[in-house]
Design a protein around this motif. Structure first.
Motif, PDB file in Angstrom:
ATOM      1  N   GLU A 178       0.743  -1.129  -0.094  1.00 62.46           N
ATOM      2  CA  GLU A 178       0.170  -0.062  -0.139  1.00 62.46           C
ATOM      3  C   GLU A 178       0.890   1.320   0.071  1.00 62.46           C
ATOM      4  OE1 GLU A 178      -4.095   1.465   2.419  1.00 62.46           O
ATOM      5  OE2 GLU A 178      -2.406   0.663   3.340  1.00 62.46           O
ATOM      6  N   LYS A 179       0.617   2.144  -0.921  1.00 58.61           N
ATOM      7  CA  LYS A 179       1.257   3.398  -1.105  1.00 58.61           C
ATOM      8  C   LYS A 179       0.499   4.484   0.022  1.00 58.61           C
ATOM      9  CE  LYS A 179       1.513   3.941  -5.503  1.00 58.61           C
ATOM     10  NZ  LYS A 179       2.116   4.525  -6.705  1.00 58.61           N
ATOM     11  N   ALA A 210       0.159   8.500   1.005  1.00 59.27           N
ATOM     12  CA  ALA A 210       0.378   9.861   0.993  1.00 59.27           C
ATOM     13  C   ALA A 210       0.020  10.672   2.121  1.00 59.27           C
ATOM     14  CB  ALA A 210      -0.377  10.335  -0.632  1.00 59.27           C
ATOM     15  N   LEU A 235      -5.084  11.718  -5.666  1.00 59.15           N
ATOM     16  CA  LEU A 235      -4.119  10.686  -5.266  1.00 59.15           C
ATOM     17  C   LEU A 235      -4.823   9.465  -4.871  1.00 59.15           C
ATOM     18  CD1 LEU A 235      -1.558  12.862  -3.534  1.00 59.15           C
ATOM     19  CD2 LEU A 235      -1.173  11.347  -5.664  1.00 59.15           C
ATOM     20  N   GLU A 270      -5.020   5.506  -5.603  1.00 58.04           N
ATOM     21  CA  GLU A 270      -3.871   4.912  -5.788  1.00 58.04           C
ATOM     22  C   GLU A 270      -2.882   4.777  -4.407  1.00 58.04           C
ATOM     23  OE1 GLU A 270       0.282   5.859  -8.490  1.00 58.04           O
ATOM     24  OE2 GLU A 270      -1.628   6.869  -8.822  1.00 58.04           O
ATOM     25  N   TYR A 271      -3.342   6.019  -3.759  1.00 56.78           N
ATOM     26  CA  TYR A 271      -2.509   6.018  -2.396  1.00 56.78           C
ATOM     27  C   TYR A 271      -3.521   5.952  -1.166  1.00 56.78           C
ATOM     28  CZ  TYR A 271       1.536   7.843  -4.555  1.00 56.78           C
ATOM     29  OH  TYR A 271       2.919   8.043  -5.448  1.00 56.78           O
ATOM     30  N   HIS A 272      -3.190   5.634  -0.123  1.00 55.38           N
ATOM     31  CA  HIS A 272      -4.104   5.459   1.074  1.00 55.38           C
ATOM     32  C   HIS A 272      -3.483   6.990   1.631  1.00 55.38           C
ATOM     33  CE1 HIS A 272      -6.103   4.746   4.873  1.00 55.38           C
ATOM     34  NE2 HIS A 272      -4.936   5.420   5.610  1.00 55.38           N
ATOM     35  N   ASP A 290       5.247   7.119   1.321  1.00 52.72           N
ATOM     36  CA  ASP A 290       5.734   7.361  -0.273  1.00 52.72           C
ATOM     37  C   ASP A 290       5.684   8.784  -0.842  1.00 52.72           C
ATOM     38  OD1 ASP A 290       6.077   4.239  -0.917  1.00 52.72           O
ATOM     39  OD2 ASP A 290       4.011   4.645  -0.017  1.00 52.72           O
TER      40      ASP A 290
END
Length: 214
Positions: free
Chosen positions: A3-4, A6, A23, A26-28, A81
């Motif tokens: 998991e990415k 942000a 975002l 695609e990002y948590h 990330d």
């Protein structure tokens, strides 16, 4: 850990909120701002598009709160990330000879001191492969922009030093200049400005992220 993560500071409205929405999923998103209600509304929008967020209603000038936030991120995910720093204080426009001590102290605390505290806190979480993003607004030296211009310039100078120092080692540091948008900060600077001539934060978020290729 796939998991990415942000981390968005200043996520409750304006560019910060638009970037958080863009975002996800695609990002948590770890969304930080002082306004709980606005963060909850952001969370609703993120969930509606299939994303997820952790809400952190905090004041970035509270060093202990920021230390606890970073510790919690480390314990849960072990990394960040992407760090997007949109938190800013836009003090009222005033001649330099009439800047109030309260406005000056708040500008320094939010725009400069917090950045100087957060970079060392977040460097280990970003590691070699993380990415930090700052947003320039070159108002330094313009009349009536003394508090905002001086402290924003100082913030970006610090980010540029970090950027130069980490070219070979990481994390990656980017400094972008957004287009003019109808944000609350801009409305305080230019009340009555025609908003139709300004870029929408959602469109600007998409443009900036394309430039970053995150």
């Amino acid at each position: 850990m796939t998991e990415k993560i942000a981390l968005i500071l200043g996520a409750s409205r304006g560019l910060g909120a638009a970037l958080a929405e863009a975002l996800a999923p695609e990002y948590h998103i770890v969304a930080v701002a002082r306004t709980t209600g606005a963060l909850e509304e952001l969370d609703d929008r993120i969930q509606a598009k299939g994303g997820s967020a952790t809400l952190a209603p905090m004041d970035i000038t509270n060093k202990d709160a920021m230390a606890q936030l970073c510790r919690s991120i480390h314990d849960r995910w072990g990394k960040v990330d992407l760090w997007v720093h949109t938190a800013i204080h836009g003090a009222p426009l005033t001649p330099a000879g009439h800047i109030s001590e309260k406005d000056w102290d708040k500008s320094v605390a939010i725009n400069v001191t917090a950045t100087g505290v957060l970079i060392p806190f977040l460097t280990p979480l970003l590691g070699e492969n993380g990415h930090a993003v700052f947003f320039d607004d070159p108002r330094g030296g313009e009349k009536f922009f003394g508090s905002y211009g001086a402290t924003k310039t100082a913030q970006i100078a610090l980010a540029k030093s970090w950027q130069a120092e980490t070219i070979k080692t990481g994390p990656r540091v980017s400094i972008l200049q957004p287009a003019e948008m109808p944000t609350g900060t801009r409305a305080r600077f230019f009340p009555g400005q025609d908003k139709a001539a300004l870029a929408h934060p959602r469109d600007e978020a998409a443009r900036l992220l394309a430039e970053l290729t995150v």
